[in-house]
Design a protein around this motif. Structure first.
Motif, PDB file in Angstrom:
ATOM      1  N   LYS A  29      14.259  -1.048  -2.173  1.00 22.32           N
ATOM      2  CA  LYS A  29      13.890  -0.104  -1.116  1.00 22.32           C
ATOM      3  C   LYS A  29      12.548  -0.433  -0.491  1.00 22.32           C
ATOM      4  O   LYS A  29      12.308  -0.184   0.681  1.00 22.32           O
ATOM      5  CB  LYS A  29      13.863   1.316  -1.655  1.00 22.32           C
ATOM      6  CG  LYS A  29      15.228   1.867  -1.964  1.00 22.32           C
ATOM      7  CD  LYS A  29      15.147   3.279  -2.504  1.00 22.32           C
ATOM      8  CE  LYS A  29      16.533   3.777  -2.856  1.00 22.32           C
ATOM      9  NZ  LYS A  29      16.478   5.120  -3.424  1.00 22.32           N
ATOM     10  N   GLN A  30      11.623  -0.980  -1.281  1.00 20.27           N
ATOM     11  CA  GLN A  30      10.293  -1.282  -0.785  1.00 20.27           C
ATOM     12  C   GLN A  30      10.271  -2.662  -0.179  1.00 20.27           C
ATOM     13  O   GLN A  30       9.453  -3.148   0.411  1.00 20.27           O
ATOM     14  CB  GLN A  30       9.265  -1.149  -1.892  1.00 20.27           C
ATOM     15  CG  GLN A  30       9.221   0.213  -2.533  1.00 20.27           C
ATOM     16  CD  GLN A  30       8.856   1.332  -1.577  1.00 20.27           C
ATOM     17  OE1 GLN A  30       8.081   1.147  -0.677  1.00 20.27           O
ATOM     18  NE2 GLN A  30       9.431   2.495  -1.768  1.00 20.27           N
ATOM     19  N   LEU A  60      14.077   0.400  -6.817  1.00 23.14           N
ATOM     20  CA  LEU A  60      12.837   0.674  -6.083  1.00 23.14           C
ATOM     21  C   LEU A  60      12.332  -0.572  -5.364  1.00 23.14           C
ATOM     22  O   LEU A  60      11.825  -0.486  -4.236  1.00 23.14           O
ATOM     23  CB  LEU A  60      11.763   1.198  -7.036  1.00 23.14           C
ATOM     24  CG  LEU A  60      11.972   2.604  -7.582  1.00 23.14           C
ATOM     25  CD1 LEU A  60      10.895   2.946  -8.612  1.00 23.14           C
ATOM     26  CD2 LEU A  60      11.987   3.617  -6.471  1.00 23.14           C
TER      27      LEU A  60
END
Length: 101
Positions: free
Chosen positions: A100-101, A97
């Motif tokens: 992706k961020q 995550l």
């Protein structure tokens, strides 16, 4: 119980060895010898420092901290297992995550 852990580790190491040795030249990426030397040195040092030395340095201090708060030996063991287990389960999810961020 200790024998069980040795058996599981041995079985997993055998599976990894079989998978690595079963690769063909088509499956391998051709890289320079300088890069291979750098990669092997990096993996060796990373494995020594992160996998072993980090836990060896942290363990006694955390154990002492828990014992001063009144936790017993069994409770401290469960806390260690819960900490490493949650890190194993959620660390991979949080890492992807964060990428992706």
């Amino acid at each position: 119980m200790e024998v069980f852990y040795y058996l599981v580790f041995g079985a997993m190491a055998a599976v990894v060895a079989v998978l690595e040795l079963s690769k063909t030249n088509k499956d391998r990426i051709n890289t320079s010898s300088a890069f291979n030397s750098f990669k092997n040195n990096y993996l060796l040092i990373f494995s020594l420092m992160m996998a072993t030395a980090g836990d060896w340095l942290q363990g006694p201090y955390v154990y002492y901290l828990y014992s001063t708060y009144g936790f017993g030996k069994g409770d401290i063991g469960q806390l260690f297992i819960a900490g490493f287990g949650s890190s194993m389960l959620f660390g991979t999810i949080v890492g992807s995550l964060a990428d992706k961020q």
